[in-house]
Design a protein around this motif. Sequence first.
Motif, PDB file in Angstrom:
ATOM      1  N   MET A 125      -7.001   6.014   2.333  1.00  0.00           N
ATOM      2  CA  MET A 125      -6.272   5.689   3.493  1.00  0.00           C
ATOM      3  C   MET A 125      -6.988   5.259   4.689  1.00  0.00           C
ATOM      4  N   GLN A 126      -8.036   7.020   4.425  1.00  0.00           N
ATOM      5  CA  GLN A 126      -9.299   7.076   5.950  1.00  0.00           C
ATOM      6  C   GLN A 126     -10.080   6.016   6.355  1.00  0.00           C
ATOM      7  N   LYS A 127     -10.710   6.128   5.099  1.00  0.00           N
ATOM      8  CA  LYS A 127     -11.480   5.084   4.865  1.00  0.00           C
ATOM      9  C   LYS A 127     -11.186   3.576   5.550  1.00  0.00           C
ATOM     10  N   ALA A 128     -10.157   2.851   5.144  1.00  0.00           N
ATOM     11  CA  ALA A 128      -8.838   1.701   5.001  1.00  0.00           C
ATOM     12  C   ALA A 128      -8.512   2.238   6.826  1.00  0.00           C
ATOM     13  N   LEU A 129      -8.453   2.732   7.159  1.00  0.00           N
ATOM     14  CA  LEU A 129      -8.113   3.557   8.725  1.00  0.00           C
ATOM     15  C   LEU A 129      -9.217   2.653  10.128  1.00  0.00           C
ATOM     16  N   LYS A 130     -10.419   4.085   8.897  1.00  0.00           N
ATOM     17  CA  LYS A 130     -11.843   3.252  10.073  1.00  0.00           C
ATOM     18  C   LYS A 130     -12.215   1.906   9.917  1.00  0.00           C
ATOM     19  N   LYS A 131     -11.800   1.158   8.845  1.00  0.00           N
ATOM     20  CA  LYS A 131     -12.748   0.050   8.970  1.00  0.00           C
ATOM     21  C   LYS A 131     -11.458  -1.381   9.543  1.00  0.00           C
ATOM     22  N   ALA A 132     -10.472  -0.697   9.871  1.00  0.00           N
ATOM     23  CA  ALA A 132      -9.195  -1.089  10.558  1.00  0.00           C
ATOM     24  C   ALA A 132      -9.401  -1.368  12.245  1.00  0.00           C
ATOM     25  N   GLY A 133      -8.792  -3.033  12.605  1.00  0.00           N
ATOM     26  CA  GLY A 133      -8.781  -2.367  14.800  1.00  0.00           C
ATOM     27  C   GLY A 133      -7.891  -1.453  14.660  1.00  0.00           C
ATOM     28  N   LYS A 134      -8.435  -0.556  15.361  1.00  0.00           N
ATOM     29  CA  LYS A 134      -7.531   0.819  15.967  1.00  0.00           C
ATOM     30  C   LYS A 134      -7.009   0.211  17.255  1.00  0.00           C
ATOM     31  N   GLN A 135      -5.668   0.711  17.144  1.00  0.00           N
ATOM     32  CA  GLN A 135      -4.847   0.450  18.622  1.00  0.00           C
ATOM     33  C   GLN A 135      -4.395   2.265  19.014  1.00  0.00           C
ATOM     34  N   ILE A 136      -3.855   2.650  20.272  1.00  0.00           N
ATOM     35  CA  ILE A 136      -3.218   3.657  20.946  1.00  0.00           C
ATOM     36  C   ILE A 136      -2.441   3.542  21.021  1.00  0.00           C
TER      37      ILE A 136
END
Length: 778
Positions: free
Chosen positions: A673-684
């Motif tokens: 999950m952490q690997k996938a989250l880092k690959k995705a475009g991040k939004q605050i």
Amino acid sequence: MLRNKRKLLLSVLKRVYLHSQCTYCQKARTLCVKKFRSHLYLQRNYSSPPGEVKSLRSVITPPVSKIRNIGIMAHIDAGKTTTTERMLYYSGYIRSLGDVDDGDTVTDFMAQERERGITIQSAAVTFDWAGHRINLIDTPGHVDFTLEVERSLRVLDGAVAVFDASAGVEAQSLTVWRQADKHHIPRICFLNKMDKTGASFSYAVESIEQKLKTKPLLLQLPVGEAKSFSGIVDVVTKEQVIWKSAIGLDDGKNFERKPLKEADSPDLLKDTIEARTALIEQVADLDDEFAELVLGKFSENFDLLPADKLHSAVRRVTLAHKAVPVFCGSALKNKGIQPLLDAITMYLPAPNERNYDFLQWYRDDLCALAFKVIHDKQRGPLVFVRIYSGTMKPQSAVYNINKSCTERMSRLLLPFADQQIEISSLTAGNIALTVGLKQSATGDTIVSSKASAMAAAQKAEKDVRSDCGQTRGVENLLLAGVEIPEPVFFCTIEPPSMARQPDLDNALACLQREDPSLKVKIDADTGQTILCGMGELHIEIIHDRIRREYGLETYLGPLQVAYRETIQNTVQATDTLDRIIGEKRHQVTVELYLRPWDGEWSAIAPVIEYAENTCSLLKPELREAVENGIHTSYLQGPLLGFPVQDIVVTVHAVDANADTSPTMVSACVSRCMQKALKKAGKQILEPLMNLEITVGESHLGAVLGDLAQRRGSIQEIQSRQDNKVVIASVPLAEMMGYSTVLRTLTSGSGTFALELASYQAMSPHEQTALVNKRIGLA
């Protein structure tokens, strides 16, 4: 020398004589006052015996149909606690009337409540009225303590919504009304402060109809408004109730009830007849049984319609949530409370009139819900419970379904704010306070034994079948708990020395158990204790309680906003974990797909889906391990470490050998999950607040200009008597210390209310500025 001794002796004798004279005068005055009061008591209605205050032990134990579990709910400063105080006084359970401003009311007993003049925690009291037993909970009106309202409404059968007659429906009024809607609670409305300057009965009723989207049934009309308010007119019976102050005493017990005649006030009689006709037509439209009665016997003359028939029809309509009866008065001026108490017994439901699906699985066995915990220094945790079925007795063992443990209840108490009396047993439909339950917390289901819980679960399984992938178990269907809102503020908290850290940990553990909306966690990088709360006032109260109740002078860090994180695009990730521990090889490969959630409402918890055939191939313990891993990774986002939300996780494949433990599966899923989250475009995502400001027209321009600088979006500007009400949405980060700014802009006359609306995506510019600030580059 002898002369001095004689002077001293004479002065002593003189003081003795004066004291005896004062004592005699005091006794004479006391006797006179007693005679005067006994004369007054002869003129009062609804009074307790002269000079007597009822004991809690005298509270009647009627059949369940004569029990009322009600809550008082409203916007802050609408008069909830004052109304409750008058109810206790007129029912005979307190000797004198307390005042919120003086800090001597029964239900506001915390030091912080008395200092600030606001209700912070809900308080339960029990009293009787007109042959009915009323279990009443006075709830807070401040948005920071909305959990207190939520968990109180969860266990109540009816509610009294109190409104300021000069302001009508306010921001928090809407919030508590929606909470009551969620729990399907019948309610009645009380328009308080009819004596206040600017009070308007018609405006308040109109705001209820327009803002709450409900149908008000006018059962009373006021006799005068503002300074001229002197009583009410009962629309059903066409009687007027006028409160008259006795000689030197205006406690509201002395009033006159008589038929309203044309000689008294032709205009008021005309308004009453029109209101009664409109009421009959309204109720006939909503209740078929009443419509048949009206159209059959009384179609030509509504005046002949018996009052009891109209009362019964209004009750049916109220319990069916089709309309809400409206009453009026002034709690501070002691007017309108006795008719309100009559209305509570007449129109709000008894416990056996509410439909609870889970009762069919328990029948006569004990089933209760723990909805509140308070800590007592001598007796330990005291747990408030609502009994839905069966009987609760002290010195008995009970089973907590949520904690899967058996506990022994040593004592059973009847609550009266901060005082309690011990009782021998309590039946279904009541609210009690228990001593000895060490593990039970808010939202826990309590039954008589584990065997009873298993039997209920087996009955429930016949009716409820879980689909593959649905994580909700049958045990959660037995008795729904309380939804805990997520905190929006956090700050660090430190003890005065490291030697006091265990004391701080103990204090926070006790406060967390009392208040589930308070969250405590440890920062993984710094090791600091993080305090998370619902607002500035919430955290300030917690800090003050730690100092007063636990003797710890703690230090708070700067208040910060609790942001959230999400993703902007679909990503796929695969991860393999291969470890040899002892003689076993743990090997697991996980493939996950993540995509943004596009639902109408925010998804705070992860939305978990399984690819075709994946669910059927997974054993229950492995599926639980996979979901635990996903939930764990949800707690910390990849950008700033804030919790993640609004993500759909699709489990495509989980391949594990026979020796792989569930713990290793959870670890692999979490890492994937952490690997996938880092690959995705991040939004605050930042918390967006609904803001309601009440301000004079002369200060409106300054307030609007200040809001524009705070990234505020003006939605509507309403008129409320002589004031303007600004409805806006503003990011929470821009509202720090706003109360001081508003006082400065409006010369102390402006007020505001905040409520969390949703989490919205930050603009790229604002997000970059926030990230740079958090990592120390700005």
